[in-house]
Motif scaffolding. Sequence first.
Motif, PDB file in Angstrom:
ATOM      1  N   UNK A  17       0.673  -1.188   0.195  1.00  0.00           N
ATOM      2  CA  UNK A  17      -0.066  -0.034  -0.096  1.00  0.00           C
ATOM      3  C   UNK A  17       0.962   1.283  -0.132  1.00  0.00           C
ATOM      4  N   UNK A  18       0.223   2.508  -0.521  1.00  0.00           N
ATOM      5  CA  UNK A  18       0.948   3.661  -0.428  1.00  0.00           C
ATOM      6  C   UNK A  18       0.520   4.123   0.982  1.00  0.00           C
ATOM      7  N   UNK A  19       1.149   4.227   1.824  1.00  0.00           N
ATOM      8  CA  UNK A  19       0.862   4.780   3.333  1.00  0.00           C
ATOM      9  C   UNK A  19       0.227   6.146   3.105  1.00  0.00           C
ATOM     10  N   UNK A  20       0.594   7.242   2.450  1.00  0.00           N
ATOM     11  CA  UNK A  20      -0.091   8.348   2.161  1.00  0.00           C
ATOM     12  C   UNK A  20      -1.401   8.304   1.627  1.00  0.00           C
ATOM     13  N   UNK A  21      -1.776   7.599   0.529  1.00  0.00           N
ATOM     14  CA  UNK A  21      -2.996   7.731  -0.163  1.00  0.00           C
ATOM     15  C   UNK A  21      -3.857   6.603   0.249  1.00  0.00           C
ATOM     16  N   UNK A  22      -3.118   5.340   0.719  1.00  0.00           N
ATOM     17  CA  UNK A  22      -3.997   4.393   1.148  1.00  0.00           C
ATOM     18  C   UNK A  22      -4.146   3.398  -0.044  1.00  0.00           C
ATOM     19  N   UNK A  23      -3.767   3.751  -1.363  1.00  0.00           N
ATOM     20  CA  UNK A  23      -3.891   3.087  -2.486  1.00  0.00           C
ATOM     21  C   UNK A  23      -3.219   1.769  -2.461  1.00  0.00           C
ATOM     22  N   UNK A  38       8.129 -14.706   1.448  1.00  0.00           N
ATOM     23  CA  UNK A  38       8.380 -15.376  -0.042  1.00  0.00           C
ATOM     24  C   UNK A  38       7.673 -14.225  -1.049  1.00  0.00           C
ATOM     25  N   UNK A  39       6.505 -13.664  -0.556  1.00  0.00           N
ATOM     26  CA  UNK A  39       5.980 -12.733  -1.848  1.00  0.00           C
ATOM     27  C   UNK A  39       6.699 -11.430  -1.807  1.00  0.00           C
ATOM     28  N   UNK A  40       7.625 -10.906  -1.076  1.00  0.00           N
ATOM     29  CA  UNK A  40       8.239  -9.566  -1.065  1.00  0.00           C
ATOM     30  C   UNK A  40       8.671  -9.427  -2.241  1.00  0.00           C
ATOM     31  N   UNK A  41       9.512 -10.238  -2.944  1.00  0.00           N
ATOM     32  CA  UNK A  41      10.326 -10.065  -4.138  1.00  0.00           C
ATOM     33  C   UNK A  41       9.279  -9.635  -5.291  1.00  0.00           C
ATOM     34  N   UNK A  42       8.272 -10.738  -5.444  1.00  0.00           N
ATOM     35  CA  UNK A  42       7.059 -10.424  -6.267  1.00  0.00           C
ATOM     36  C   UNK A  42       6.144  -9.097  -6.314  1.00  0.00           C
ATOM     37  N   UNK A  43       6.235  -8.658  -4.982  1.00  0.00           N
ATOM     38  CA  UNK A  43       5.305  -7.357  -4.609  1.00  0.00           C
ATOM     39  C   UNK A  43       6.164  -6.292  -5.005  1.00  0.00           C
ATOM     40  N   UNK A  44       7.585  -6.227  -4.975  1.00  0.00           N
ATOM     41  CA  UNK A  44       8.492  -5.134  -5.133  1.00  0.00           C
ATOM     42  C   UNK A  44       8.659  -5.252  -6.625  1.00  0.00           C
ATOM     43  N   UNK A  51      10.807   3.680  -3.599  1.00  0.00           N
ATOM     44  CA  UNK A  51      10.037   3.161  -2.239  1.00  0.00           C
ATOM     45  C   UNK A  51      10.601   3.909  -1.186  1.00  0.00           C
ATOM     46  N   UNK A  52      10.020   4.850  -0.586  1.00  0.00           N
ATOM     47  CA  UNK A  52      10.460   5.814   0.655  1.00  0.00           C
ATOM     48  C   UNK A  52      10.708   4.996   1.618  1.00  0.00           C
ATOM     49  N   UNK A  53       9.695   4.119   1.983  1.00  0.00           N
ATOM     50  CA  UNK A  53       9.593   3.361   3.249  1.00  0.00           C
ATOM     51  C   UNK A  53       9.207   1.928   2.948  1.00  0.00           C
ATOM     52  N   UNK A  54       9.725   1.157   3.718  1.00  0.00           N
ATOM     53  CA  UNK A  54       9.211  -0.348   3.813  1.00  0.00           C
ATOM     54  C   UNK A  54       8.866  -0.937   5.225  1.00  0.00           C
ATOM     55  N   UNK A  55       7.600  -1.412   5.398  1.00  0.00           N
ATOM     56  CA  UNK A  55       7.012  -1.744   6.648  1.00  0.00           C
ATOM     57  C   UNK A  55       6.370  -3.087   6.700  1.00  0.00           C
TER      58      UNK A  55
END
Length: 60
Positions: A17-23, A38-44, A51-55
């Motif tokens: 998600x975009x933390x600012x817009x919620x999109x 495992x899905x982190x790579x496919x998401x990225x 990407x400014x922040x990853x949480x």
Amino acid sequence: MHGANSRRCWPKLHLALDADSGETIAHTLTDQDTGDASPVGPLLDQIDGPIRQFTVDGAP
């Protein structure tokens, strides 16, 4: 029910998600046996911009 031993299988939906817009900017669906890392790579790979922040959450 009635003595049958069945195990329900649910897919897991992973979202970025975009933390600012919620999109929702990326998503992937895995089975219940796939680890949450495992899905982190496919998401990225789905994200074109910087990407400014990853949480991540700490859910088991």
